[in-house]
Enzyme design. Structure first.
Site, PDB file in Angstrom:
ATOM      1  N   GLY A 211       0.817  -1.205   0.000  1.00 50.05           N
ATOM      2  CA  GLY A 211       0.000   0.000   0.000  1.00 50.05           C
ATOM      3  C   GLY A 211       0.847   1.250   0.000  1.00 50.05           C
ATOM      4  CE1 TYR A 212       5.720   5.527   2.005  1.00 50.51           C
ATOM      5  CE2 TYR A 212       7.265   4.016   0.952  1.00 50.51           C
ATOM      6  CZ  TYR A 212       6.957   5.276   1.434  1.00 50.51           C
ATOM      7  OH  TYR A 212       7.885   6.286   1.340  1.00 50.51           O
ATOM      8  CB  ALA A 213       5.367   0.747  -3.151  1.00 52.96           C
TER       9      ALA A 213
ATOM     10  CB  SER B 281      -0.131   5.319  -1.178  1.00 57.26           C
ATOM     11  OG  SER B 281       1.037   5.294  -0.379  1.00 57.26           O
TER      12      SER B 281
END
Length: 338
Positions: A139-141, A143
């Site tokens: 989810g971080y990458a 986003s």
């Protein structure tokens, strides 16, 4: 002197950047979500402004009268999409809206080199011509990629935007990746993937700060730039040097890449089913970052930003070793020379 507002000003990268900007003579404001964050921002010499990425009204106040905004804040990590998407994407959109409304002329955004993950080819000899992706395993990458696209779309004659994409930002005492690796070494759970012999790029925190400073008035509107330390290093050698700053020896225990991938998928699934916070000890993101080469060129930043690494990897390791040793020394005693 330029009036600059920095988001994430009490964090690792934002705090270091604010110190540099103040030292360079700029008039700096730092966005702060809490009283503790306000105190941290004030300690850097900047003016704290209470606010949050999720509070558009506070952002309007924070950017009012500023010429430049540097957007460093965001949620780091997390395999799930919910929190990173809510903050990294919506928060970035709120920063863009506030910059437009406030008449800001330049927006510098911190992207992520890991946005290259999720493609079908090894990350070898990559550059800005390669597409950035939204990998489903992080989810971080994902986003960070969506947020960067929003920043690109916002660039206009009245608001020019530039994105700086560092790799592993290391070199300070609060590096969570280094801490997690050291913890794994201490309890005997550290395993390299395929021996860690593949080559990677890294981004010392001071080199990243230097690139952000260059981007205040250099770089093409709507442009993105990778920024790294000089040269490449094998993952095993980098981690060995990094663990040496803790006084630890990196074990050479290793597991095959396919086995690491299977383990990561199982642990990611278990984390989601159990709704546990954060990432599992072995995640698909961790495997994606460490199971193959991650070699990317920063030639464009050198050409168009005038970027040059201010500190070498060896110098950074020496400084980090000394900082850790000083931190562990009892008060009133000075560290002995190495």
């Amino acid at each position: 002197m330029t009036r600059i507002m920095v988001t994430g000003a009490s964090g690792r990268l934002g705090g270091r950047l604010v110190q540099r900007l103040v030292a360079d003579g700029h008039d700096v404001r730092g966005l702060a979500r809490s009283a503790a964050a306000e105190a941290a921002v004030a300690g850097t010499g900047a003016a704290p402004v209470r606010g949050s990425l999720t509070d558009p009204a506070s952002l309007d106040t924070a950017v009012g009268g500023c010429e430049v905004v540097v957007h460093c804040a965001g949620v780091v990590g997390s395999s799930s999409r919910r929190q990173p998407y809510a903050v990294n994407i919506s928060g970035t959109e709120n920063v863009i809206a506030a910059a437009r409304a406030g008449g800001v002329s330049r927006l510098v955004h911190v992207g992520a080199a890991m946005s290259l993950l999720g493609g079908r080819r090894p990350i070898l000899d990559a550059d800005e011509s390669w597409p950035i992706n939204e990998p489903g395993f992080s989810g971080y990458a994902a986003s960070k990629t969506v947020a960067e696209r929003a920043v690109h779309a916002a660039s206009s004659p009245s608001l020019s935007t530039v994105v700086i994409r560092p790799g592993w930002v290391w070199g300070d005492l609060a590096d969570p990746q280094a801490e997690a690796t050291a913890d794994a070494v201490r309890v005997g759970r550290m395993r390299l993937i395929d021996g860690g012999g593949h080559r990677i790029v890294t981004s010392h925190i001071d080199n990243t700060v230097g690139a952000l400073c260059q981007a205040l008035d250099h770089g093409r509107p709507g442009g993105s730039y990778f920024v790294f330390d000089e040269g490449t290093v094998t993952l095993a050698d980098f981690l060995s040097q990094l663990m040496g700053t803790y006084g630890l020896t990196l074990p050479r225990a290793s597991m095959p890449g396919p086995l690491a991938g299977v383990l990561a998928r199982a642990m990611d699934l278990g984390w989601r089913v159990a709704r546990r916070p954060g990432d599992p000890p072995v995640s698909r993101l961790l495997v994606a970052l460490n199971a193959g080469p991650f070699v990317v060129s920063d030639a464009l930043a050198r050409q168009e930003l005038g970027y040059r690494p201010a500190i070498s990897r060896a110098e950074g390791m020496t400084a980090l070793y000394e900082a850790r040793r000083s931190q562990s020394e009892p008060q009133g005693r000075s560290a002995a020379p190495a």
